[in-house]
Design an enzyme around this catalytic site. Structure first.
Site, PDB file in Angstrom:
ATOM      1  N   CYS A 384     -77.430 -18.714  25.210  1.00 26.38           N
ATOM      2  CA  CYS A 384     -77.897 -17.415  25.681  1.00 26.38           C
ATOM      3  C   CYS A 384     -78.902 -16.824  24.696  1.00 26.38           C
ATOM      4  O   CYS A 384     -80.024 -17.316  24.605  1.00 26.38           O
ATOM      5  CB  CYS A 384     -76.717 -16.482  25.938  1.00 26.38           C
ATOM      6  SG  CYS A 384     -77.157 -15.082  27.003  1.00 26.38           S
ATOM      7  N   HIS A 510     -73.947 -19.601  29.814  1.00 24.53           N
ATOM      8  CA  HIS A 510     -72.789 -19.705  28.916  1.00 24.53           C
ATOM      9  C   HIS A 510     -71.895 -20.870  29.346  1.00 24.53           C
ATOM     10  O   HIS A 510     -70.923 -20.672  30.090  1.00 24.53           O
ATOM     11  CB  HIS A 510     -71.970 -18.411  28.944  1.00 24.53           C
ATOM     12  CG  HIS A 510     -72.616 -17.256  28.271  1.00 24.53           C
ATOM     13  ND1 HIS A 510     -72.334 -16.892  26.970  1.00 24.53           N
ATOM     14  CD2 HIS A 510     -73.551 -16.373  28.709  1.00 24.53           C
ATOM     15  CE1 HIS A 510     -73.055 -15.832  26.643  1.00 24.53           C
ATOM     16  NE2 HIS A 510     -73.804 -15.508  27.683  1.00 24.53           N
ATOM     17  N   GLU A 512     -69.665 -22.318  27.769  1.00 24.29           N
ATOM     18  CA  GLU A 512     -68.307 -22.208  27.224  1.00 24.29           C
ATOM     19  C   GLU A 512     -67.322 -21.622  28.234  1.00 24.29           C
ATOM     20  O   GLU A 512     -66.114 -21.875  28.155  1.00 24.29           O
ATOM     21  CB  GLU A 512     -68.304 -21.365  25.939  1.00 24.29           C
ATOM     22  CG  GLU A 512     -68.584 -19.879  26.106  1.00 24.29           C
ATOM     23  CD  GLU A 512     -70.058 -19.516  26.064  1.00 24.29           C
ATOM     24  OE1 GLU A 512     -70.383 -18.329  25.837  1.00 24.29           O
ATOM     25  OE2 GLU A 512     -70.898 -20.411  26.280  1.00 24.29           O
TER      26      GLU A 512
END
Length: 536
Positions: A384, A510, A512
């Site tokens: 990001c 993102h 994750e």
């Protein structure tokens, strides 16, 4: 099963006991038995959502697939269950009150005096039951944030009392998690705080069906029987959660004490055979048997609070375990990186992650870290804002755009290589100027990102305002930074990489948020493999 069963998880004595981990562990055990399970978090703070909270206040802000900014516990839920969460999985006091006030303004209450009971509690109950009805779950596990006795939690506890009365004993269950401290001077554990906490819950009209005792030391059967007797709980329904080396061991520890079987029987369901949890145990075996260590530096501005980057930390851990490595994750404060100490801080690392975030603070340190990583060919992953910093650093030091920047950091920059696009403003007005939730991304074949995912189109979650400025795309690509992932609807750049380096890649999204114990995100797997190769 025909009716949705509702399980409530409350906490007592102190906060941060791990209600989310207990809820996630129970969810995993029920899911392993073939049930459709989801977990919901009720947060007692008055913010509408955690999107405006400083990470130091509440840890990471998690994002659901449908673009809701949520509590970090939803990350635990997804990592354990490998199932996406939605807006309905996280409700705050602020959102409850906002809904009720909006209804009052529209005249929905027909002139009635609007009160906590019944109007606020009715809205809470509606939101709890909505999940079961909307998605047809067998079990909805609802975690009540805060600690029993807190003023702000009272309407939630009252709603639990009402729901338990409404649903009946065969459709509702309450787990109370408390802390059993060890007094070193006395050389013994003390159960009195648990007794007081349960009495506090009982005084609100809620009798727990199960107690989970958080403790640093194994409790003997006499203590467990004593707690059961004093708290009106069945003797076999007092389980303990002793400190373990990783949160991923907790489901197995709960299974050893038959937590899921006890709950199912109480709800009138025959448990059947105990699930094997093979893939879960394989993961833990890999963790246990890993011998070699890799060192990865996480460069960010909230590093004092590790929960600020919880999903990244866990994603790196999962990918390391699946690559048979131990993870030495070093947190590096971007504010404190200088030209003088950069080599000392970064040269011994096998890989570097440039963390996401907002705002100017710590940004120059990220540029220094990226310049060092790029010039020394250290595998580097920008996420990001980390990806945006990659672009800015490259513009300054390779393209010669000295004051290149993001409009977010310097609106007067001569080279706004990261900017707020006009077309984005039109698209995202409903969310302020934020791009939130899952978006598609088309990947270019023959690239690092394509090799990681192994497919043309992926869908990942976003949480940002500013974008790569496509006016500069040609210049970047001619200079060696390739734009290898593009949003098919807007043409916005999602992925940049430098093919001449070992592994130097940034993503606007993102990844994750999409990494779980059972399915580690491909980008983290690819990055960790590159880190291992670099170490050789």
């Amino acid at each position: 099963m025909t009716d949705t069963k509702y399980i409530f998880v409350t906490g007592g004595v102190i906060s941060s006991l791990g209600k989310g981990i207990i809820a996630s562990s129970l969810g995993k055990l029920l899911q392993a038995r073939g049930y459709k399970v989801t977990i919901q978090k009720l947060d007692p703070y008055i913010n509408i959502d955690p999107g405006t909270l400083n990470p130091y206040e509440h840890g990471e802000c998690y994002v659901t697939v449908d673009g809701h900014e949520a509590d970090l516990d939803l990350g635990h839920y997804e990592r354990f269950l490998n199932e996406p969460t939605h807006r309905d999985n996280n409700i705050t006091t602020g959102r409850i009150y906002q809904n009720v006030i909006n209804k009052e303004r529209k005249g929905d209450y027909l002139g009635k005096t609007v009160q906590i009971v019944p109007h606020i509690t009715d809205e809470i109950r509606r939101n709890i039951k909505l999940l079961g009805a909307k998605y047809n779950y067998d079990f909805v596990i609802t975690e009540i944030g805060g600690t029993v006795g807190d003023i702000e939690s009272l309407p939630f506890i009252e709603s639990v009392r009402q729901l338990r009365w409404e649903l009946g004993a065969k459709n509702s269950y309450c787990i109370h998690l408390t802390y059993v401290p060890y007094i070193t001077a006395a050389g013994e554990v003390k159960t009195k705080p648990t007794q007081h906490s349960v009495k506090n819950l009982q005084s609100s009209g809620v009798q727990p069906d199960m107690l989970v005792l958080r403790t640093e030391y194994m409790l003997n059967k006499d203590i467990l029987r004593k707690v059961a007797l004093f708290c009106n709980v069945d003797a076999d329904a007092v389980v303990q959660s002793v400190d373990v080396s990783t949160i991923y061991e907790v489901p197995l520890k709960m299974q050893e004490q038959n937590m899921d079987e006890i709950i199912l029987r109480k709800l009138g369901i025959t448990p059947g055979a105990k699930p094997e949890l093979k893939s879960w145990k394989d993961f833990l075996d890999k963790k246990k048997n890993a011998k070699e260590t890799i060192s990865i530096g996480l460069v960010g501005k909230y590093v004092e609070l590790h929960d600020a980057y919880k999903s990244i930390n866990e994603s790196l851990l999962q990918a390391s375990i699946y690559n048979d490595r131990k993870l030495d994750l070093q947190f590096i404060h971007s504010d404190k990186l200088t030209d003088e100490n950069i080599s000392e801080k970064l040269s011994n690392l096998d890989g570097i992650v440039i963390a996401p975030g907002f705002g100017q603070r710590g940004i120059e340190g990220k540029f220094k870290a990226l310049k060092f990583a790029r010039e020394n060919d250290i595998p580097t992953f920008g996420i990001c804002l980390g990806m945006q910093c990659m672009v800015i650093e490259y513009a300054r030091n390779v393209l010669g755009m000295e004051d290149a920047n993001s409009t977010e950091m310097n609106p007067q920059s001569s080279y706004k290589v990261i900017d707020l696009m006009e077309e984005q403003k039109n698209i995202t007005n409903m969310g302020g100027s934020m791009r939130l939730g899952a978006y598609k991304c088309c990947l270019e074949k023959g690239t690092l990102v394509y090799a990681a995912y192994g497919k043309d189109v992926v869908e990942e979650r976003h949480r940002h305002r500013f974008e790569f400025n496509n006016e500069y795309k040609t210049q970047f690509e001619q200079a060696g930074m390739k734009c290898t992932g593009i949003n098919p609807e807007t043409g916005l750049v999602e992925v940049v990489e430098i093919p001449t380096l070992k592994w130097f890649l940034g993503v606007q999204f993102h990844p994750e948020y999409n990494s779980t114990v059972i399915a580690s995100n491909p980008l983290f797997m690819s990055f960790v493999k590159a880190v291992i190769d670099n170490k050789k």
